[in-house]
Design an enzyme around this catalytic site. Sequence first.
Site, PDB file in Angstrom:
ATOM      1  N   SER A   7       1.126  -1.257   0.109  1.00 29.18           N
ATOM      2  CA  SER A   7      -0.226  -0.094  -0.046  1.00 29.18           C
ATOM      3  C   SER A   7       1.029   1.073   0.089  1.00 29.18           C
ATOM      4  O   SER A   7       1.594   1.244   0.860  1.00 29.18           O
ATOM      5  CB  SER A   7      -1.224  -0.231   1.403  1.00 29.18           C
ATOM      6  OG  SER A   7      -1.399   1.243   1.128  1.00 29.18           O
ATOM      7  N   HIS A  32      -1.256  -1.254  -4.459  1.00 26.66           N
ATOM      8  CA  HIS A  32      -2.487  -0.411  -4.164  1.00 26.66           C
ATOM      9  C   HIS A  32      -2.327   0.378  -3.621  1.00 26.66           C
ATOM     10  O   HIS A  32      -1.501   1.267  -2.968  1.00 26.66           O
ATOM     11  CB  HIS A  32      -2.555  -1.532  -2.466  1.00 26.66           C
ATOM     12  CG  HIS A  32      -3.888  -1.331  -1.721  1.00 26.66           C
ATOM     13  ND1 HIS A  32      -4.644  -2.739  -2.495  1.00 26.66           N
ATOM     14  CD2 HIS A  32      -4.669  -1.031  -0.812  1.00 26.66           C
ATOM     15  CE1 HIS A  32      -5.727  -2.081  -1.925  1.00 26.66           C
ATOM     16  NE2 HIS A  32      -5.985  -1.536  -0.649  1.00 26.66           N
ATOM     17  N   ASP A  34      -4.819   3.183  -1.193  1.00 26.84           N
ATOM     18  CA  ASP A  34      -6.308   3.500  -0.918  1.00 26.84           C
ATOM     19  C   ASP A  34      -6.927   4.866  -0.600  1.00 26.84           C
ATOM     20  O   ASP A  34      -5.593   5.797  -0.513  1.00 26.84           O
ATOM     21  CB  ASP A  34      -5.321   3.365   0.883  1.00 26.84           C
ATOM     22  CG  ASP A  34      -5.465   1.913   1.424  1.00 26.84           C
ATOM     23  OD1 ASP A  34      -6.057   0.948   0.627  1.00 26.84           O
ATOM     24  OD2 ASP A  34      -4.348   2.010   1.894  1.00 26.84           O
ATOM     25  N   MET A  36      -8.954   7.175   0.085  1.00 26.20           N
ATOM     26  CA  MET A  36     -10.592   8.058   1.406  1.00 26.20           C
ATOM     27  C   MET A  36     -10.501   9.137   1.086  1.00 26.20           C
ATOM     28  O   MET A  36     -10.277  10.843   0.610  1.00 26.20           O
ATOM     29  CB  MET A  36      -9.117   8.295   2.807  1.00 26.20           C
ATOM     30  CG  MET A  36      -8.452   6.612   3.072  1.00 26.20           C
ATOM     31  SD  MET A  36      -7.752   6.770   4.793  1.00 26.20           S
ATOM     32  CE  MET A  36      -7.062   4.936   4.407  1.00 26.20           C
ATOM     33  N   HIS A  70      -7.921   1.070  -4.123  1.00 24.11           N
ATOM     34  CA  HIS A  70      -9.417   0.397  -3.266  1.00 24.11           C
ATOM     35  C   HIS A  70     -10.137   1.844  -2.588  1.00 24.11           C
ATOM     36  O   HIS A  70      -9.589   2.310  -2.126  1.00 24.11           O
ATOM     37  CB  HIS A  70      -8.782   0.237  -1.763  1.00 24.11           C
ATOM     38  CG  HIS A  70      -9.679   0.007  -0.937  1.00 24.11           C
ATOM     39  ND1 HIS A  70      -9.215  -0.097   0.648  1.00 24.11           N
ATOM     40  CD2 HIS A  70     -10.559  -0.185  -0.858  1.00 24.11           C
ATOM     41  CE1 HIS A  70      -9.968  -0.388   1.583  1.00 24.11           C
ATOM     42  NE2 HIS A  70     -11.115  -0.489   0.546  1.00 24.11           N
ATOM     43  N   MET A  72     -12.113   3.562  -0.333  1.00 20.14           N
ATOM     44  CA  MET A  72     -12.784   3.671   0.848  1.00 20.14           C
ATOM     45  C   MET A  72     -13.812   5.783   0.872  1.00 20.14           C
ATOM     46  O   MET A  72     -13.645   6.769   1.461  1.00 20.14           O
ATOM     47  CB  MET A  72     -11.977   4.301   1.819  1.00 20.14           C
ATOM     48  CG  MET A  72     -11.349   2.176   1.860  1.00 20.14           C
ATOM     49  SD  MET A  72     -10.290   2.117   3.038  1.00 20.14           S
ATOM     50  CE  MET A  72      -8.874   2.511   2.289  1.00 20.14           C
ATOM     51  N   MET A 141     -11.142  -5.925   4.418  1.00 28.23           N
ATOM     52  CA  MET A 141     -10.780  -6.014   5.716  1.00 28.23           C
ATOM     53  C   MET A 141     -10.860  -6.488   7.046  1.00 28.23           C
ATOM     54  O   MET A 141     -11.573  -6.768   7.824  1.00 28.23           O
ATOM     55  CB  MET A 141     -11.879  -4.060   6.436  1.00 28.23           C
ATOM     56  CG  MET A 141     -11.878  -2.981   4.596  1.00 28.23           C
ATOM     57  SD  MET A 141     -10.079  -2.999   4.220  1.00 28.23           S
ATOM     58  CE  MET A 141      -9.622  -1.619   5.679  1.00 28.23           C
ATOM     59  N   ASP A 179      -6.293  -6.949   3.711  1.00 34.77           N
ATOM     60  CA  ASP A 179      -6.067  -5.553   4.451  1.00 34.77           C
ATOM     61  C   ASP A 179      -5.774  -5.328   5.737  1.00 34.77           C
ATOM     62  O   ASP A 179      -7.152  -5.265   5.994  1.00 34.77           O
ATOM     63  CB  ASP A 179      -7.112  -3.988   3.155  1.00 34.77           C
ATOM     64  CG  ASP A 179      -6.179  -3.317   3.537  1.00 34.77           C
ATOM     65  OD1 ASP A 179      -5.752  -2.845   3.887  1.00 34.77           O
ATOM     66  OD2 ASP A 179      -6.337  -2.258   2.527  1.00 34.77           O
TER      67      ASP A 179
END
Length: 220
Positions: A7, A32, A34, A36, A70, A72, A141, A179
């Site tokens: 990540s 990866h 992330d 948010m 990913h 979120m 998760m 993850d």
Amino acid sequence: MALVAPSILSADFGRLHDDIVDVLDRGAHWVHVDVMDGRFVPNITIGPVVVAAAARAAKANGHNALVDVHLMIVEPDRYLQDFRDAGAEMLTVHAEACTHLHRTIQATKAMGAKAGVSLNPHTHESCLDYVLDDLDMVLVMTVNPGFGGQSLVESALRKSEKIRAEIERRGLKTLIEVDGGVKADNAKRFTDAGAHVLVSGSGVFGAKDRTAAIRALAAS
């Protein structure tokens, strides 16, 4: 053998390109990312511009690593095309954030991306029952999303086992990614629970010996 997906949140953003290329040179398989939004989870991270930079690094130095994004975020449908255009090859949305999950999955595939769905620790795996056949990946998760450094939610391992069993029962090729709290010294717990792909941030980028960490994760 597990696929290792470092990540980039744990990378040095001042040398992001070089950091990504370094972990790929050392044997990592995916990149990866992330994302948010400060709404679905409390923190705010990055958007399509940084995904585009990560995607360039994923294809640099002779590599062709899959760019695993990913999301979120709330209302992910509004931003799928932006992230796809930035180079995302796997787009994973949260079941909890999608009012029309099947439609979101189909929209992702229509863009030419692979489709993933993520489940928070409290979310029952049965919510995938009618979409599992359409998925390329399920992201389980193993901590609550939005913060690093959390302890493993043990019940998530049972969930991963159940999803893996259902995938095999249906004869699907759907991958399971985990993850949260994944390190070289506990990675086998996740693969024993059915995971194919291991996301690890500080466990790779923060390791004293990145090569050894990646090898240990992959061999779990």
